[in-house]
Design an enzyme around this catalytic site. Structure first.
Site, mmCIF file in Angstrom:
data_model
loop_
_atom_site.group_PDB
_atom_site.id
_atom_site.type_symbol
_atom_site.label_atom_id
_atom_site.label_comp_id
_atom_site.label_asym_id
_atom_site.label_seq_id
_atom_site.Cartn_x
_atom_site.Cartn_y
_atom_site.Cartn_z
ATOM 1 N N HIS A 100 0.843 -1.197 0.000
ATOM 2 C CA HIS A 100 0.000 0.000 0.000
ATOM 3 C C HIS A 100 0.880 1.250 0.000
ATOM 4 C CE1 HIS A 100 -3.225 -2.665 2.162
ATOM 5 N NE2 HIS A 100 -3.111 -2.950 0.879
HETATM 6 C C1 LIG Z 1 0.121 -8.295 -4.458
HETATM 7 C C2 LIG Z 1 -0.789 -7.150 -4.070
HETATM 8 C C3 LIG Z 1 -1.928 -7.400 -3.337
HETATM 9 C C4 LIG Z 1 -2.778 -6.364 -2.990
HETATM 10 N N1 LIG Z 1 -3.934 -6.651 -2.345
HETATM 11 C C5 LIG Z 1 -4.834 -5.676 -2.137
HETATM 12 C C6 LIG Z 1 -6.107 -5.976 -1.585
HETATM 13 O O1 LIG Z 1 -6.426 -7.143 -1.320
HETATM 14 N N2 LIG Z 1 -6.973 -4.956 -1.379
HETATM 15 C C7 LIG Z 1 -6.652 -3.667 -1.679
HETATM 16 O O2 LIG Z 1 -7.470 -2.771 -1.459
HETATM 17 N N3 LIG Z 1 -5.453 -3.352 -2.193
HETATM 18 C C8 LIG Z 1 -4.556 -4.336 -2.458
HETATM 19 N N4 LIG Z 1 -3.369 -4.020 -3.035
HETATM 20 C C9 LIG Z 1 -3.098 -2.628 -3.371
HETATM 21 C C10 LIG Z 1 -3.974 -2.070 -4.493
HETATM 22 O O3 LIG Z 1 -4.336 -3.058 -5.420
HETATM 23 C C11 LIG Z 1 -3.251 -0.925 -5.191
HETATM 24 O O4 LIG Z 1 -2.875 0.040 -4.238
HETATM 25 C C12 LIG Z 1 -4.093 -0.221 -6.245
HETATM 26 O O5 LIG Z 1 -4.534 -1.156 -7.199
HETATM 27 C C13 LIG Z 1 -3.286 0.875 -6.893
HETATM 28 O O6 LIG Z 1 -4.026 1.532 -7.880
HETATM 29 P P1 LIG Z 1 -3.360 2.652 -8.768
HETATM 30 O O7 LIG Z 1 -4.393 3.090 -9.738
HETATM 31 O O8 LIG Z 1 -2.731 3.676 -7.900
HETATM 32 O O9 LIG Z 1 -2.142 1.945 -9.537
HETATM 33 P P2 LIG Z 1 -2.075 0.604 -10.387
HETATM 34 O O10 LIG Z 1 -3.328 -0.167 -10.264
HETATM 35 O O11 LIG Z 1 -0.807 -0.049 -10.033
HETATM 36 O O12 LIG Z 1 -2.035 1.125 -11.893
HETATM 37 C C14 LIG Z 1 -0.926 1.676 -12.538
HETATM 38 C C15 LIG Z 1 -0.959 1.244 -13.992
HETATM 39 O O13 LIG Z 1 -0.070 2.038 -14.749
HETATM 40 C C16 LIG Z 1 0.665 1.214 -15.626
HETATM 41 N N5 LIG Z 1 1.917 1.908 -15.925
HETATM 42 C C17 LIG Z 1 2.932 2.181 -15.077
HETATM 43 N N6 LIG Z 1 3.904 2.849 -15.705
HETATM 44 C C18 LIG Z 1 3.501 3.002 -16.975
HETATM 45 C C19 LIG Z 1 4.079 3.614 -18.112
HETATM 46 N N7 LIG Z 1 5.272 4.209 -18.053
HETATM 47 N N8 LIG Z 1 3.392 3.586 -19.277
HETATM 48 C C20 LIG Z 1 2.181 2.986 -19.359
HETATM 49 N N9 LIG Z 1 1.579 2.398 -18.302
HETATM 50 C C21 LIG Z 1 2.239 2.415 -17.136
HETATM 51 C C22 LIG Z 1 0.839 -0.058 -14.847
HETATM 52 O O14 LIG Z 1 1.176 -1.130 -15.681
HETATM 53 C C23 LIG Z 1 -0.517 -0.193 -14.183
HETATM 54 O O15 LIG Z 1 -1.436 -0.863 -15.011
HETATM 55 C C24 LIG Z 1 -2.465 -5.038 -3.367
HETATM 56 C C25 LIG Z 1 -1.314 -4.787 -4.090
HETATM 57 C C26 LIG Z 1 -0.476 -5.817 -4.461
HETATM 58 C C27 LIG Z 1 0.758 -5.523 -5.250
#
Ligand SMILES: Cc1cc2nc3c(=O)[nH]c(=O)nc-3n(C[C@H](O)[C@H](O)[C@H](O)COP(=O)(O)OP(=O)(O)OC[C@H]3O[C@@H](n4cnc5c(N)ncnc54)[C@H](O)[C@@H]3O)c2cc1C
Ligand SMILES: *[C@@H]1O[C@H](CO)[C@@H](O)[C@H](O)[C@H]1NC(C)=O
Ligand SMILES: *[C@@H]1O[C@H](CO)[C@@H](O)[C@H](O)[C@H]1NC(C)=O
Ligand SMILES: *[C@@H]1O[C@H](CO)[C@@H](O)[C@H](O)[C@H]1NC(C)=O
Length: 623
Positions: free
Chosen positions: A558
């Protein structure tokens, strides 16, 4: 039609079973990938299905299709007059992603960025080279496509604190409507709760598969004084079965919730997968973002945004993209030769929720604990035929959550300090493969502590003890200008010793609950195999647990605050309350990197809420 579907499913079953065993037997990420490729599944893991030929101009460009990015792109493109380009570095989800019990296995596929921390001084002693694994989703759906699917929003005081720190619009009463707008809850007993909506895009369910151990645990926690609560309702403190972002027992990622249903009809939303954004195009004289550069199948593209560029690349990659574009700490950018556009403390702060993996308890039940062997072909068939109450719908074994206060934390009344995440298994569940590798654990951790449980198929369960409010502050920076390299990530876990004491208090509460009558009735006893490296301490003494905390350090991923939200007058912040980058025009960050402090919830629901809220802010500004 039904029959074709069934045939397709059965065909897939034939592929899926070897895929599971293939992943299970391999010992490294690379080998796993090779195994998948040999099975013809390498491409399925990252199939470039969504490859719209990019136009030269869009109204909005969203970089990164994760939890927040999918939500935002879907909502913005509801306006047919706006054109939206969504750019994603990974490919597209497949069936493997949708099987909840395989959550850990996804970390061994190309859908994981597979980051590692720098070697840690005070944590991750049980990991190879003391480097903690920091997985992130690299697939359409982002981390919501590889996470553990726990649905948890956080505490009212938390959001009220954001608002009080100079972020108007982010108090709990103001963000709750966005959590609700997203949610389609199918939760028994909460049909009429004002805290749940039943018509949003994101499915939230009870996990249908529940073990006898979980039932006993819920009773024991109540015997220990924790009441049953809807921890997404009025208060968090208490215990309950987990709520999950699944739909009929399958993973419901942000992609499945927000993109897939509208993909065919939404002509004004273009999506490019397997495309890596490398830089934001900025007019330095006016500090205005006007497009992005990205690479796709060996070609470089430049695409322009008429209205805004939005970074939704997650807590590691959004700050990386800002820095690559000249927005970041002056010393860091100077050192690697990136000309400064705007000096801001990008990546200077990072908080995370560090956990202790364990303690593990043995029970005298049978057939309750998750083992690879329990995922045999009949169960797979059940799943493919749509049954949702088998082992496969278990979200990586997570069954119940308990939110508690502990003496050492001294936080405000009503705010939970620690979460006890009860899991129907351990590293023994997959014989020391995916979970062990996913966390970068040394092989001896499995060999010395868990192997015997696997050999005997002995029922047991474990806790992850999670600290909501760590004082340790980490950092992220770039070590060169190459956009295809990893940022350096130093979470500095446990650099403040008090964080260890919080977890110690959490462990003690888990031990206390294990002694309650309901747990004793299933013969619950502490697994007494000492943690390698901690044998010098008296088993289960405070110092033993402190050593265990430093060794069995396990993050729940997180990480937040790398593009911290706050007023421009606050020198630790990067974006304002509208998520606009300070001092820049037409550039926002919309993902969990804006979360200003360690949150009191898991972060997927918050990421989706941030996407919903940002869409509203952008709409009201441009309509
Ligand atoms: C193993 C694991 C288990 C988890 N379990 C839970 C859970 O059970 N419950 C919960 O609430 N949270 C959980 N989390 C945390 C939660 O899923 C994340 O905090 C949340 O999904 C983050 O969302 P976001 O939109 O910030 O980023 P992300 O969902 O990480 O999205 C970022 C996106 O940008 C893309 N990207 C990055 N750089 C580039 C680039 N240069 N060019 C193009 N695309 C790019 C990536 O590929 C990705 O698809 C978990 C995380 C992990 C790793
Ligand atoms: C429930 O979700 C729908 C769809 O997003 C939304 O229109 C509605 O306002 C939400 N209801 C509540 C009570 O928030
Ligand atoms: C941007 O302009 C400032 C002056 O306003 C200058 O100092 C800086 O070097 C310029 N940066 C780039 C990347 O051209
Ligand atoms: C499990 O242990 C409890 C407590 O010792 C005992 O009462 C119970 O009968 C045992 N159950 C089985 C199946 O062995």
């Amino acid at each position: 039609m039904e029959k074709v579907l069934l045939l397709f499913r059965l065909l897939f079953l034939i592929l899926l079973v070897p895929a599971i065993t293939g992943i299970r037997l391999d010992s490294s990420n690379k080998q796993n990938l090779d195994a998948l490729r040999r099975l013809g599944l390498g491409n399925i893991v990252n199939l470039p299905l969504y490859s719209d030929a990019p136009l030269s101009h869009y109204d909005f460009i969203v970089a990164g299709a994760g939890s927040a990015g999918c939500t935002l792109a879907s909502r913005l493109s509801e306006n047919p007059k706006w054109s939206v380009l969504l750019i994603e570095a990974g490919g597209v989800e497949n069936w493997i992603h949708q099987v909840p019990v395989l959550a850990a296995h996804l970390q061994s596929t190309a859908s994981n960025w597979n980051y590692r921390s720098t070697p840690q001084r005070n944590a991750c002693w049980g990991m190879q080279e003391k480097k903690c694994a920091l997985p992130k989703g690299k697939v359409l759906g982002g981390t919501s496509s590889i996470n553990y699917m726990i649905y948890n929003r956080g505490n009212r005081r938390e959001y009220d604190g954001w608002a009080a720190a100079g972020n108007p619009g982010w108090s709990y009463d103001e963000v709750l409507p966005y959590f609700l707008r997203a949610e389609n809850a199918q939760l028994r007993g909460l049909e009429h709760s004002p805290y749940h909506n039943h018509s949003g895009p994101l499915s939230v369910e009870d996990v249908r598969h529940r073990t006898q151990i979980a039932h006993s645990y819920i009773r024991a926690a109540q015997e220990a004084g924790h009441s049953r609560v809807d921890y997404n309702g009025e208060t968090q403190l208490g215990v309950n079965y987990v709520q999950a972002t699944t739909q009929k027992g399958r993973r419901h990622s942000a992609f499945r919730a927000y993109i897939q249903p509208i993909r065919a009809s939404r002509k004004n939303l273009h999506i490019v997968t397997l495309a890596r954004v490398t830089r934001v195009l900025i007019d330095n004289a006016t500090k205005t973002a006007y497009g992005v550069e990205f690479t796709h199948q060996g070609r470089a593209y430049r695409v322009k945004a008429r209205k805004e560029v939005i970074l939704s690349a997650g807590a590691f990659n959004s700050p990386q993209l800002l820095m690559l574009s000249g927005i970041g700490p002056e010393d860091n950018l100077k050192a690697i030769g990136i000309p400064i556009v705007k000096a801001l403390p990008v990546g200077r702060r990072m908080y995370d929720h560090m956990c202790h993996f364990g303690p593990t308890f043995v029970t005298n039940t049978t057939g309750q604990t998750l083992f690879s062997a329990s995922i045999g072909p009949p169960v797979v068939t059940d799943f493919l035929l749509g049954r949702s109450d088998t082992f496969l719908s278990s979200i990586g074994g997570v069954e119940t959550l308990t939110f508690i206060k502990v003496p050492s934390a001294k936080t405000a009344k009503g705010l939970p300090d620690i979460e006890l995440i009860q899991v129907g298994g351990s590293l023994a569940s997959d014989e020391g493969t995916a979970l062990t590798q996913g966390a970068n654990f040394k092989a001896e951790i499995y060999e010395k502590m868990y192997k015997e449980l696997a050999l005997q198929q002995q029922d047991h369960f474990s806790f992850l003890i999670m600290d909501f409010n760590p004082a340790s502050v980490g950092r992220l920076w770039l070590h060169n200008r190459n956009p295809l390299e990893w940022p350096r990530i130093d979470p500095k876990y446990f650099s403040v010793p008090a964080d260890i004491e919080h977890l110690l208090d959490g462990i003690k509460e888990a031990l206390r609950i294990s002694k309650m009558p309901a747990m004793q009735a299933i013969g619950t006893r502490l697994l007494d195999k000492p943690v390698p490296g901690c044998e010098g301490h008296k088993f289960a003494s405070d110092d033993y647990w402190r050593c265990s905390i430093r060794t069995m350090s396990y993050t729940l991923h997180h990480q937040v605050a790398t593009c911290r939200m706050g007023p421009e007058s606050d020198p630790t912040t990067v974006v304002n309350h509208q998520l606009k980058v300070h001092g820049m025009r037409r550039l926002r960050v919309v993902d969990i990197s804006i979360i200003p402090r360690p949150s009191t919830g898991h972060t997927n629901a918050a990421a989706i809420m941030i996407g919903e809220k940002a869409a509203d802010m952008i709409r009201s500004e441009w309509s």
